[in-house]
Write a protein that holds these residues in place. Structure first.
Motif, PDB file in Angstrom:
ATOM      1  N   ARG A 120       0.856  -1.200   0.000  1.00 23.87           N
ATOM      2  CA  ARG A 120       0.000   0.000   0.000  1.00 23.87           C
ATOM      3  C   ARG A 120       0.890   1.248   0.000  1.00 23.87           C
ATOM      4  NH1 ARG A 120      -5.253  -0.632   1.619  1.00 23.87           N
ATOM      5  NH2 ARG A 120      -5.212   1.580   2.073  1.00 23.87           N
TER       6      ARG A 120
ATOM      7  N   ASP C 138     -11.070   2.733  -3.416  1.00 24.10           N
ATOM      8  CA  ASP C 138     -11.690   2.423  -2.121  1.00 24.10           C
ATOM      9  C   ASP C 138     -12.786   1.376  -2.280  1.00 24.10           C
ATOM     10  OD1 ASP C 138     -10.064   4.162  -0.843  1.00 24.10           O
ATOM     11  OD2 ASP C 138     -11.529   5.786  -0.651  1.00 24.10           O
ATOM     12  N   GLU C 141     -11.303  -1.963  -2.995  1.00 26.64           N
ATOM     13  CA  GLU C 141     -10.745  -2.544  -1.778  1.00 26.64           C
ATOM     14  C   GLU C 141     -11.857  -3.047  -0.866  1.00 26.64           C
ATOM     15  OE1 GLU C 141      -8.391   0.103   0.560  1.00 26.64           O
ATOM     16  OE2 GLU C 141      -7.539  -1.514   1.739  1.00 26.64           O
ATOM     17  N   ASN C 146      -8.495  -5.815  -1.720  1.00 23.66           N
ATOM     18  CA  ASN C 146      -7.213  -5.282  -2.190  1.00 23.66           C
ATOM     19  C   ASN C 146      -7.436  -4.046  -3.059  1.00 23.66           C
ATOM     20  OD1 ASN C 146      -5.444  -7.495  -1.261  1.00 23.66           O
ATOM     21  ND2 ASN C 146      -6.660  -8.682  -2.684  1.00 23.66           N
ATOM     22  N   ARG C 147      -6.480  -3.138  -2.997  1.00 25.01           N
ATOM     23  CA  ARG C 147      -6.568  -1.934  -3.838  1.00 25.01           C
ATOM     24  C   ARG C 147      -6.206  -2.236  -5.284  1.00 25.01           C
ATOM     25  NH1 ARG C 147      -5.548   3.461  -2.316  1.00 25.01           N
ATOM     26  NH2 ARG C 147      -3.809   3.642  -3.751  1.00 25.01           N
ATOM     27  N   LYS C 150      -6.422  -7.600  -7.332  1.00 25.47           N
ATOM     28  CA  LYS C 150      -7.692  -7.847  -6.639  1.00 25.47           C
ATOM     29  C   LYS C 150      -7.886  -9.290  -6.211  1.00 25.47           C
ATOM     30  CE  LYS C 150      -8.569  -4.053  -9.411  1.00 25.47           C
ATOM     31  NZ  LYS C 150      -7.809  -3.756 -10.637  1.00 25.47           N
TER      32      LYS C 150
END
Lengths: 142, 175, 407
Positions: A120, C138, C141, C146-147, C150
């Motif tokens: 991230r 967002d 996610e 997951n951002r 995926k």
């Protein structure tokens, strides 16, 4: 983290050695308004000669090996190398291949690893902060 | 033209040139709409005539890509075409199979008919070690240090001997 | 006039095409005369690796072909396997696949718009579009965990459902984008400077696009009404009657230039929003996986002898996966062809005749990837023009236009 011996803003050069771009877009995301690292003086630069920190993504392909070494040698000391993502750290899902020369630490010394596929933006920023601390320690020793 | 009619035409036009003409359909969604995939085999001598014939029933046949693999005694090259495109739900995905002998794998280029096939043909040459007559020289994907290695081959020309395990830092074929 | 040979090695280009690219540009004065392309810097040998693993393991590999298109690659891979193994995907899973794929398209197109603005020197717009893009990340996610990568698709369906409880958040995001969309149109479609920098620059005629087998927004901007979602039934697109968007919808003409390629992508964001909305409303109930027991699925796949091929519309255009199974653990053959691979040849006619300062935006207009567009180095005979200087050249051209200078 206070301002220690390292008294300027931190310039970062980003090199993709064969990454899938997942890490690379998260690095750019860290620069854009949600995360906005530029407010800390962290800036992505276009040449390794200006950089304090090397951000490296990807498992290092055959063609990128020499380029990686060249970029490493072009970066002035003191420098900190940060590997972003699993494939740069261990090879990740690409752990066996005929066209890969990595992981990165087989070719150049690495200071900080950021695990994740992709990590991230928060994790990448944390790594840069650690790199900053390390640079301060290096400068203080001089 | 709907897909079924198009396939009928295709079958008629190619009758003398291809064998094993198969239509495979799959159904999707609540409406169970059909997707049409057509498979056909041809020889290295005939394949270019098949491509030329495609121009008769489809102005600018869309060449998607060619696949290829080592099938043991032959090298199979598959040319994927999207035909009858730009017509809602009626695209025909046509795959033409060409089997080349392992000893002398050779085929003609189609870049004179379809310039967009250039990258795909160079790729086949580099990864399978086939000769493509009429294709300009020059490598596209692999580093020069890999000359003589054809990664998609399953024989001694393949990539197994140079492949490495990145964790261990040693060749995968050590033992 | 003396000819200067100028080289542009564009670094790791779009990884979806599994390799970066080197573009050599020959200049005469300010104008591009000749272009040649070499690929290979990001070649990881994914297809070769895939032939050493079972299909479920390879699925993780298919996701990592590209960090941006990691719904459509597994989708094409799964569809090809399902085709080879005769697996029928549950209807609800087909709708879920569309929702995820369209969320990805929104994020990818916003990413493109930001990069395009950056290449023109509008960094404020880069930051704006990427801020707006965070909302869809967002939601992704929230739905998948997951951002970026995926990990939501599975052979025979999807791994996770969208529950009734999750709907409001998705709807809220759709409403947010409805609002933002007007501003995006303002910014990209009505701005005189963007117009001046992209109109009639990097033209790809319809004939060239057909000959070079261009795909996706690049082909549609040149007036070819092809879109795999419209043409070839897969997933729930079979029910949705998608219509391929060409720039004449908005402008009543087609020029095939960089501006047209921007227009197509802006309009497609709206189209994706509508598709997600419809899917949320029309999605049937039912199972989401053909075979939830992984071991049983693998046993079944090991029995398969046959081949499958899948076409999918990725954000950048037609994506094709071919797979051949031969009653063994690993497949016998696997071929991936990502859209940028098909669109690369189109860069050549687009660039010819352009000014050097237009190179970044024209290359970006087929939407290769940030990674590539950001790593252009121009090595002139004597001086080295790096990406910063090339970018500065592009920015200066925009500034000159803003001051009312002539083009």
């Amino acid at each position: 983290m206070g301002l220690g011996a390292f008294k300027r803003s931190l310039w970062v050069f980003h090199l993709n050695t064969g990454s899938c771009n997942g890490c690379d877009i998260e690095i750019i995301a860290a620069l854009t308004p949600r995360y906005d690292v530029e407010r800390f003086g962290i800036k992505l630069v276009g040449s390794p000669r200006h950089a304090d920190v090397l951000l490296i993504t990807g498992p290092v392909t055959r063609m990128m090996k020499d380029r990686l070494l060249r970029v490493y040698n072009q970066t002035p000391d003191p420098k900190v190398v940060v590997v972003v993502g699993n494939c740069g750290a261990t090879g990740g899902v690409f752990y066996e291949s005929y066209n890969l020369e990595g992981p990165v630490d087989r070719l150049i010394p690495v200071d900080i690893y950021v695990p994740g596929c992709p990590p991230r933006p928060e994790a990448i920023i944390d790594a840069i902060a650690k790199a900053w601390a390390k640079l301060e320690a290096m400068e203080a020793k001089k | 033209m709907n897909a079924e009619k198009f396939i009928g035409n295709l079958k008629k036009e190619l009758a003398d040139l291809v064998s094993d003409f198969r239509v495979v359909t799959t159904e999707h969604g609540i409406s169970n709409r059909k997707a049409y995939r057509v498979w056909a085999d041809t020889s290295a001598e005939n394949f270019k005539n098949v491509v030329k014939k495609l121009f008769k029933i489809q102005p600018y046949p869309h060449f998607s890509v060619s696949s290829g693999f080592d099938a043991g005694s032959t090298i199979e090259i598959l040319l994927h075409f999207a035909l009858n495109y730009a017509k809602p739900h009626n695209l025909v995905l046509f795959t033409l199979r060409v089997k080349l002998p392992k000893e002398n794998p050779k085929m003609e280029t189609i870049t004179d008919l379809i310039p967009g096939a250039l990258i795909a043909e160079k790729e086949k040459r580099e990864f399978l070690g086939i000769e493509i007559e009429g294709l300009p020289a020059g490598h596209m994907f692999l580093d020069e240090s890999l000359a003589g290695v054809f990664p998609w081959r399953r024989d001694e020309k393949g990539a197994n001997k140079i492949a490495k395990n990145l964790h261990k830092g040693e060749p995968i074929e050590k033992e | 006039m003396k000819k200067n040979r100028v080289q542009i090695p564009i670094g790791p280009i779009h990884p979806a095409l599994k390799e970066p690219i080197q573009i050599e540009v020959e200049l005469k004065g300010e104008h591009v005369e000749n272009v040649s392309i070499t690929l290979g810097h990001v070649h990881r040998g994914i297809e070769w690796i895939g032939l050493r693993r079972n299909p479920v393991q390879t699925l993780a590999l298919a996701e990592r072909v590209c960090g941006i298109c990691n719904i459509v690659h597994p989708l094409a891979f799964c569809t090809a396997i399902e085709n080879a193994a005769n697996i029928k995907v549950p209807e609800r899973a087909e709708y879920l696949r569309v929702i995820y794929a369209e969320l990805e398209r929104i994020h990818s197109h916003l990413l493109f718009l930001g990069v395009a603005a950056h290449e023109l020197g509008f960094d404020s717009i880069l930051h704006y579009t990427w801020l707006v893009r965070e909302k869809v990340l967002d939601v992704i996610e929230y739905l998948t965990g997951n951002r970026i990568t995926k990990a939501i698709l599975m052979i025979g369906g999807v791994r996770r459902d969208i529950t009734e409880k999750q709907m409001p958040k998705v709807r809220e995001a759709l409403e947010y984008y409805e609002k933002v969309y007007k501003k995006l149109c303002d910014v990209f479609l009505d701005d005189p400077t963007i117009n001046a920098r992209t109109r009639d620059i990097g033209v790809l005629t319809k004939k060239q696009a057909l000959q070079l087998c261009a795909v996706g927004p690049t082909a549609r901007a040149s007036g070819i009404k092809k879109d795999i979602r419209q043409d070839f039934p897969y997933a729930a697109y079979a029910d949705l009657d998608v219509e391929a968007i060409t720039p004449d919808v908005l402008l009543n003409e087609i020029r095939g230039d960089t501006f047209d390629r921007v227009v197509v992508r802006v309009l497609e964001i709206k189209q994706s929003l509508e598709l997600i909305d419809r899917c949320l409303k029309e999605m049937p109930d039912g199972p989401i996986l053909y075979e939830p027991m992984l071991q049983r699925l693998l046993v079944q796949l090991r029995q398969v002898a046959g081949e499958g091929v899948a076409l999918v519309e990725a954000p950048r255009g037609e994506l094709i996966h071919y797979i051949r199974m031969e009653k063994s653990e690993a497949p016998l053959a696997w071929k991936i062809r990502a859209p940028t691979y098909a669109n690369l040849s189109s860069i050549v006619p687009m660039l010819e005749g352009c000014e050097l300062a237009d190179v970044p935006i024209v290359v970006a207009s087929i939407d290769p990837c940030i990674a590539c567009a950001n790593r252009a180095i121009i090595a002139d005979k004597n001086a080295v023009l790096d990406q910063e200087k090339l970018h500065a050249l592009s920015v200066n051209k925009t500034r000159a236009l803003l001051k009312g200078g002539s083009k």
